[in-house]
Design a protein around this motif. Structure first.
Motif, PDB file in Angstrom:
ATOM      1  N   GLY A 135       0.600  -1.239   0.001  1.00  0.00           N
ATOM      2  CA  GLY A 135       0.137   0.049   0.017  1.00  0.00           C
ATOM      3  C   GLY A 135       0.944   1.142   0.030  1.00  0.00           C
ATOM      4  O   GLY A 135       0.612   2.218  -0.738  1.00  0.00           O
ATOM      5  N   ASP A 145       2.489   1.725  -3.358  1.00  0.00           N
ATOM      6  CA  ASP A 145       1.512   2.321  -4.385  1.00  0.00           C
ATOM      7  C   ASP A 145       1.297   3.685  -4.028  1.00  0.00           C
ATOM      8  O   ASP A 145       1.219   4.318  -5.107  1.00  0.00           O
ATOM      9  CB  ASP A 145       0.163   1.234  -3.988  1.00  0.00           C
ATOM     10  N   THR A 146       1.039   4.117  -2.826  1.00  0.00           N
ATOM     11  CA  THR A 146       0.884   5.607  -2.518  1.00  0.00           C
ATOM     12  C   THR A 146       2.101   6.383  -3.017  1.00  0.00           C
ATOM     13  O   THR A 146       1.922   7.540  -3.672  1.00  0.00           O
ATOM     14  CB  THR A 146       0.616   5.794  -0.924  1.00  0.00           C
ATOM     15  N   PRO A 189       0.808   4.640   5.686  1.00  0.00           N
ATOM     16  CA  PRO A 189      -0.473   4.582   5.375  1.00  0.00           C
ATOM     17  C   PRO A 189      -1.621   5.463   5.351  1.00  0.00           C
ATOM     18  O   PRO A 189      -2.639   5.505   4.649  1.00  0.00           O
ATOM     19  CB  PRO A 189      -1.054   3.300   6.360  1.00  0.00           C
ATOM     20  N   ALA A 208      -2.451   7.166   1.820  1.00  0.00           N
ATOM     21  CA  ALA A 208      -3.232   6.504   0.739  1.00  0.00           C
ATOM     22  C   ALA A 208      -4.662   7.411   0.261  1.00  0.00           C
ATOM     23  O   ALA A 208      -4.867   7.584  -0.645  1.00  0.00           O
ATOM     24  CB  ALA A 208      -3.593   5.421   1.180  1.00  0.00           C
TER      25      ALA A 208
END
Ligand SMILES: *Cc1c(COP(=O)(O)O)cnc(C)c1O
Length: 443
Positions: free
Chosen positions: A313, A316-317, A380, A383
């Motif tokens: 995650g 990806d961010t 996190p 995101a």
């Protein structure tokens, strides 16, 4: 002149906690993803579990492995799991510490004491430090009287290996590389630095405080991560923070050595105290049971799968942010960031002006200098804010356009803020003044 005393009468639980809620009201909004440093938070559910784990061992003291075999077990298992993750063999050994700085202090102290035995003629030891190495190494140099010798970085912000080799002297006992270094998120050429250390018979420490609990998963996700840990021949020790990308409670880091013989140089023992024989593994005496227990709970709760999911995650961010920033006219990423920490500047505008416009919109990015840049550390919490952040950044870059990149000379970044600085020689007294003023009661 302290103008406050302990209240003569205590307040109720409700009164105390409500006063604290009010006092905390002005703190940075890390929950909303608006800060880009200092807080590493996985999710509410895990935090609740970590708080429970912390509370269970809230009063216990890791100073005594005899009174608290639970803490001894948690610590040894945390160290073993971390050593396994970071390429340590069966003989790897380490301890937990209160944080990255203490881990680094311990590595430098162990290397110095090891060198005293190995090179008894060296009376004033030196260590090679890339300019991007964390200030904790300079703190260690200051505390332990090891002279720092500054290694420049190349255009990609990686330690310049040829320069490092040229700076070796008969007094060099330690060389350092970061995986990655905080300012630009790039990994130093660890294998090359370790080869130099190996050839000279000196100590090599890898600072993986930031990357230790991230790079192994990022590599498994298919990103190209060069060898950086104890699997590299010549690396003697590595530091990795559990309170960063290990997402545990603050006060938890690890220092891992290739073997227990190296670790022994970290320990302190005193036999002539009327209080009894005293042995302490690290800098602190009393060691918080809660932080040790929560670290164990974090590793057990996330597991490899949990950490991989978080890394997926976060990467990806990071990709969305890097792509988005790359599309904004004038903005450039510095170097080749290895994971989720990076910096950018602008060739069309004063980057600090962009930072100020962003701060006005509620985004708190740390300002860096040499060269001037803004710094992002992705977690996190980010995101959900990629789109509004990039929209504001695009607007801020457009608004600041024409403010002249050159105006950043003569500016210094302090604690992520910016101040005008007539010359760099004035910076240290300015920081000391800042500390004097900070650690004083507010009017
Ligand atoms: C955070 C950090 C440190 C210091 O860790 P603390 O926990 O703040 O003491 C050292 N090195 C790197 C690369 C870091 O990011």
């Amino acid at each position: 002149m302290p103008t406050m005393k302990i209240p003569s009468k205590g307040a109720s639980r409700e009164e105390v906690l409500s006063a604290m809620t009010k006092i905390g009201g002005r703190d940075a909004d890390w929950r909303g993803g608006r800060t880009w440093s200092l807080v590493y938070h996985a999710d509410e559910e895990t935090s609740a579990m970590l708080k429970d784990a912390y509370s269970m061992f809230f009063s216990e003291n890791g100073l005594s492995p005899i009174a608290f075999p639970s803490l001894r077990r948690f610590e040894n298992e945390v160290v073993a799991m971390t050593a396994h993750m970071l390429g340590g063999g069966e003989s790897a050994a380490g301890t937990m510490t209160s944080g990255g700085s203490e881990s680094i202090l311990m590595a430098v102290k162990a290397a110095r004491d090891w060198a005293r035995e190995r090179f008894p003629k060296v009376d004033r030891p030196e260590m090679l430090l890339p300019v991007t190495a964390h200030p904790a190494f300079f703190k260690a140099a200051h505390y332990f009287d090891v002279k720092p010798v500054l290694v420049p970085v190349d255009a990609g912000f990686r330690a310049n290996v040829a320069a490092a080799r040229a700076m070796l002297t008969g007094r060099t006992v330690l060389t350092v590389g970061s995986a990655p270094a905080y300012p630009h998120g790039v990994i130093d050429p660890i294998e090359d630095l370790a080869a130099i250390a190996k050839a000279r018979g000196i100590w090599m420490h890898v600072d993986a405080c930031l990357g230790g609990f991230m790079l192994p998963w990022v590599r498994r996700l298919g990103h190209p991560i060069p060898p950086f840990d104890l699997s590299v021949d010549g690396v003697c020790s590595i530091s990795a923070d559990i309170h960063k990308y290990g997402f545990s409670a603050k006060g938890a880091s690890t220092i891992i050595y290739r073997d227990a013989g190296l670790r022994r140089h970290q320990f302190f023992a005193w036999a002539d105290w009327p209080g009894g024989l005293y042995g302490s593994p690290s800098m602190t005496g009393t060691r918080p049971g809660g932080a040790i227990a929560a670290a164990w709970a974090a590793l057990m709760h996330f597991g490899e799968e949990g950490y991989l999911e978080i890394a997926r995650g976060v990467m990806d961010t990071t990709r969305r942010l890097l792509d988005g920033i790359g599309e904004i006219p004038g903005l450039r990423i510095l170097g080749e960031p290895a994971m989720s920490v990076f910096a950018f500047d602008s060739d069309r505008a004063n980057i600090y002006t962009i930072g100020e416009v962003m701060a006005g919109r509620g985004w708190h990015m740390d300002r860096q200098h040499m060269p001037a840049s803004l710094h992002l550390m992705v977690t996190p919490a980010h995101a959900a804010i990629v789109e509004p952040f990039l929209a504001d950044l695009r607007a801020a870059a457009a608004q600041a356009e024409g403010t002249g990149a050159s105006e950043t000379t003569g500016m210094a970044a302090i604690y992520g803020m910016v101040g005008a600085l007539p010359d760099r020689g004035a910076a240290v007294p300015m920081i000391l003044d800042f500390l004097d003023q900070t650690y004083a009661l507010e009017e």
